[in-house]
Each structure stands twice: as C-alpha cells, then as structure tokens.
Design an enzyme around this catalytic site. Sequence first.
Site, mmCIF file in Angstrom:
data_model
loop_
_atom_site.group_PDB
_atom_site.id
_atom_site.type_symbol
_atom_site.label_atom_id
_atom_site.label_comp_id
_atom_site.label_asym_id
_atom_site.label_seq_id
_atom_site.Cartn_x
_atom_site.Cartn_y
_atom_site.Cartn_z
ATOM 1 N N PRO A 92 0.823 -1.216 0.000
ATOM 2 C CA PRO A 92 0.000 0.000 0.000
ATOM 3 C C PRO A 92 0.856 1.266 0.000
ATOM 4 O O PRO A 92 0.370 2.340 -0.341
ATOM 5 C CB PRO A 92 -0.837 -0.102 1.277
ATOM 6 C CG PRO A 92 -0.286 -1.236 2.059
ATOM 7 C CD PRO A 92 0.598 -2.055 1.175
ATOM 8 N N GLU A 119 2.916 -7.497 8.229
ATOM 9 C CA GLU A 119 3.181 -6.061 8.033
ATOM 10 C C GLU A 119 4.105 -5.811 6.840
ATOM 11 O O GLU A 119 4.623 -4.709 6.664
ATOM 12 C CB GLU A 119 3.791 -5.454 9.305
ATOM 13 C CG GLU A 119 2.861 -5.458 10.506
ATOM 14 C CD GLU A 119 1.507 -4.826 10.198
ATOM 15 O OE1 GLU A 119 1.461 -3.784 9.521
ATOM 16 O OE2 GLU A 119 0.486 -5.404 10.628
ATOM 17 N N ARG A 161 -3.522 -8.435 -20.684
ATOM 18 C CA ARG A 161 -4.398 -8.072 -21.807
ATOM 19 C C ARG A 161 -3.740 -7.085 -22.767
ATOM 20 O O ARG A 161 -4.251 -6.833 -23.850
ATOM 21 C CB ARG A 161 -5.763 -7.571 -21.310
ATOM 22 C CG ARG A 161 -5.756 -6.285 -20.573
ATOM 23 C CD ARG A 161 -7.075 -6.041 -19.882
ATOM 24 N NE ARG A 161 -8.185 -5.728 -20.788
ATOM 25 C CZ ARG A 161 -8.358 -4.535 -21.353
ATOM 26 N NH1 ARG A 161 -7.497 -3.560 -21.142
ATOM 27 N NH2 ARG A 161 -9.400 -4.315 -22.151
HETATM 28 C C1 LIG Z 1 -1.664 -5.977 5.909
HETATM 29 S S1 LIG Z 1 -0.756 -5.471 4.514
HETATM 30 C C2 LIG Z 1 0.583 -4.576 5.246
HETATM 31 C C3 LIG Z 1 0.223 -3.160 5.437
HETATM 32 C C4 LIG Z 1 1.372 -2.332 5.985
HETATM 33 N N1 LIG Z 1 1.378 -2.359 7.407
HETATM 34 C C5 LIG Z 1 1.178 -0.908 5.520
HETATM 35 O O1 LIG Z 1 0.357 -0.198 6.093
HETATM 36 O O2 LIG Z 1 1.808 -0.538 4.514
HETATM 37 C C6 LIG Z 1 0.021 -6.958 3.992
HETATM 38 C C7 LIG Z 1 0.405 -7.015 2.544
HETATM 39 O O3 LIG Z 1 -0.752 -6.909 1.721
HETATM 40 C C8 LIG Z 1 -0.392 -6.349 0.476
HETATM 41 N N2 LIG Z 1 -1.221 -5.165 0.251
HETATM 42 C C9 LIG Z 1 -2.111 -4.638 1.117
HETATM 43 N N3 LIG Z 1 -2.727 -3.566 0.597
HETATM 44 C C10 LIG Z 1 -2.231 -3.407 -0.642
HETATM 45 C C11 LIG Z 1 -2.459 -2.466 -1.669
HETATM 46 N N4 LIG Z 1 -3.318 -1.461 -1.519
HETATM 47 N N5 LIG Z 1 -1.767 -2.594 -2.825
HETATM 48 C C12 LIG Z 1 -0.873 -3.594 -2.986
HETATM 49 N N6 LIG Z 1 -0.609 -4.523 -2.031
HETATM 50 C C13 LIG Z 1 -1.281 -4.433 -0.876
HETATM 51 C C14 LIG Z 1 1.093 -6.047 0.535
HETATM 52 O O4 LIG Z 1 1.796 -7.140 -0.025
HETATM 53 C C15 LIG Z 1 1.316 -5.935 2.030
HETATM 54 O O5 LIG Z 1 2.655 -6.142 2.386
#
Ligand SMILES: C[S@@+](CC[C@H](N)C(=O)[O-])C[C@H]1O[C@@H](n2cnc3c(N)ncnc32)[C@H](O)[C@@H]1O
Length: 273
Positions: A92, A119, A161
């Site tokens: 994210p 995390e 695509r």
């Molecule tokens: C619970 S999330 C970790 C969030 C992290 N603590 C942060 O706030 O950046 C776990 C994983 O989900 C994926 N993920 C979650 N949201 C995402 C998003 N909006 N775009 C891409 N990957 C995402 C990523 O691989 C991330 O490391």
Amino acid sequence: MRLDVVTIFPEYLEPLNVSLVGKARARGQLDVHVHDLRQWTYDRHNTVDDTPYGGGPGMVMKTEPWGEALDQTLADGYDAGAQGPVLVVPTPSGRPFTQELAVELSERPWLIFTPARYEGIDRRVMDEYATRMPVYEVSIGDYVLAGGEAAVLVITEAVARLLPGVLGNAESHRDDSFAPGAMANLLEGPVYTKPPVWRGHAIPEVLVSGHHGKIARWRRDEAFRRTAANRPDLIERCDPAAFDKKDRETLSILGWAPEPGGRFWRRVEGVEE
Ligand SMILES: C[S@@+](CC[C@H](N)C(=O)[O-])C[C@H]1O[C@@H](n2cnc3c(N)ncnc32)[C@H](O)[C@@H]1O
C-alpha cells in the site's frame, strides 16, 4: 513473458488458470511459475515472519526465506533463458498502479512478484534486489488488503491483456478508460448491445445512425460526462490543448470553466464569480 510469484498462499493464484490469463498461458504467451515461500524455510513450523525491530504490533516477513526464494527463482529463470527480470512488490505504500504502469510492465519480459502478508517484508530484501534489477513497489489502491496476492491478480490481468495477441481484437484496449491517445485521461462512456429496447430502456439513437462522426462525438461527450461525475481530478489534470470547441461546450454545460492558466476547474455551485 515470464511471471514468477513467490507467496505463502500458492492456491490464491489459482485464478491465473482461468479466462484471459489462463488462455494466454495455454497459448504459451505467458509462462507462469508460482512458488511456495515456505519451501525455503527449515524449522518445524516453516516460519516466515518474526517480531518487528523497534516494537509495535504485527509481524514482519523475514529476510532469509525471501532471499533464498528470489535467488532460486532468478537462477531457474536464467537457466530457462529468461532475461531482464524486474521485481514487482505489492504494497500500500508503493506508487499507484495505473494503466501507464501496466503498459510499462507489459514491455518487460520477466516479472517477479513478491506478495507479502503480515506487516510486509523486511526492507533489506527490496534494497538487496534493487542492486540487481529494477524494483517496482506498487499499490493497487488507497486501502489495505490482508495480503498482496489479490494485487498480483489485478496487476497480472491488466498487464496480460496488453500483450500482443492476447486480446482477440487488438483494437479492444484502444478506447479503454485511461488508454493513451485522443481520449487520454477520460473514462470510457457507457456501452450497449442488442436488443435495442430492453424493459422499456432504449439505446441512444445516435448509435444506430450509422454516422461515424456523430457516434465518435457522442462517445466523447459521454466520456466527459462520466469523468466529470466520477473522476473530476482527471479533468483538472488534462492538458486544455487536447480539448476542442465542443469539448469546451460540454465541460461548460457540466459546470466547468477554464482558469487563467487554461486548465479546467469545476465551478462551485452558488458561488458568484
Ligand atoms: C496488511 S498489509 C501490510 C500493510 C502495511 N502495514 C502498511 O500499512 O503498509 C500486507 C500485505 O498486503 C499487500 N497489500 C495490502 N494492501 C495493498 C495495496 N493497496 N496494494 C498492494 N498490495 C497491498 C502487501 O503485499 C502488504 O505487504
């Protein structure tokens, strides 16, 4: 194109066998390899995470399994003749995934995805591989998922695509929302198919007029209407030089006006100017 995905949930990537991506695989246009990260763990519990340095909630994915997994994935890919890997790290906190980035990734021959859980991954993993290849940290939107696998599915489908020969009709993505070209930065307007009237709802007559110019104009006006309603930020970012006289009229009807610099801003209703 070769795709490698390293994950603790290989089964989450099953949709890569279905529909457009599945067909691209079957035709040999996409060579997909999904790896279980836990293959590169050696303790009884197949541990891939540990507590964060500095304290705080949640767990962090460990360097060692990721390092071994990526070294092996790279070695196998090179052995199979793949070249030019890039690492795609869903997070994210990455740069937003856009159609432009999808086009950029579609031009790369080999994408290696590292969807995380918990995390995220110890920072040193990205730092290490950034010394060997381009690393794209990519977010699919301003929300937090439990893991990166869904992001891999999203990115893969958008990229696949665009690969030559994957869509039956190569023109299909020409008019997509966000596609580069005349409609750049506009969302695609509504689309219709037969029958001409359904439950009392008729299609717009212009679409059966046979008049290509009028149809193109109608589509562009509808694109403006939809973009103004759903993504006004896209219109604000548009280069006004791309607007013709009719575009300006449509924008004005929709409540937009040019500012002195030429860009369009939506007038706030009820405010005297
Ligand atoms: C619970 S999330 C970790 C969030 C992290 N603590 C942060 O706030 O950046 C776990 C994983 O989900 C994926 N993920 C979650 N949201 C995402 C998003 N909006 N775009 C891409 N990957 C995402 C990523 O691989 C991330 O490391």
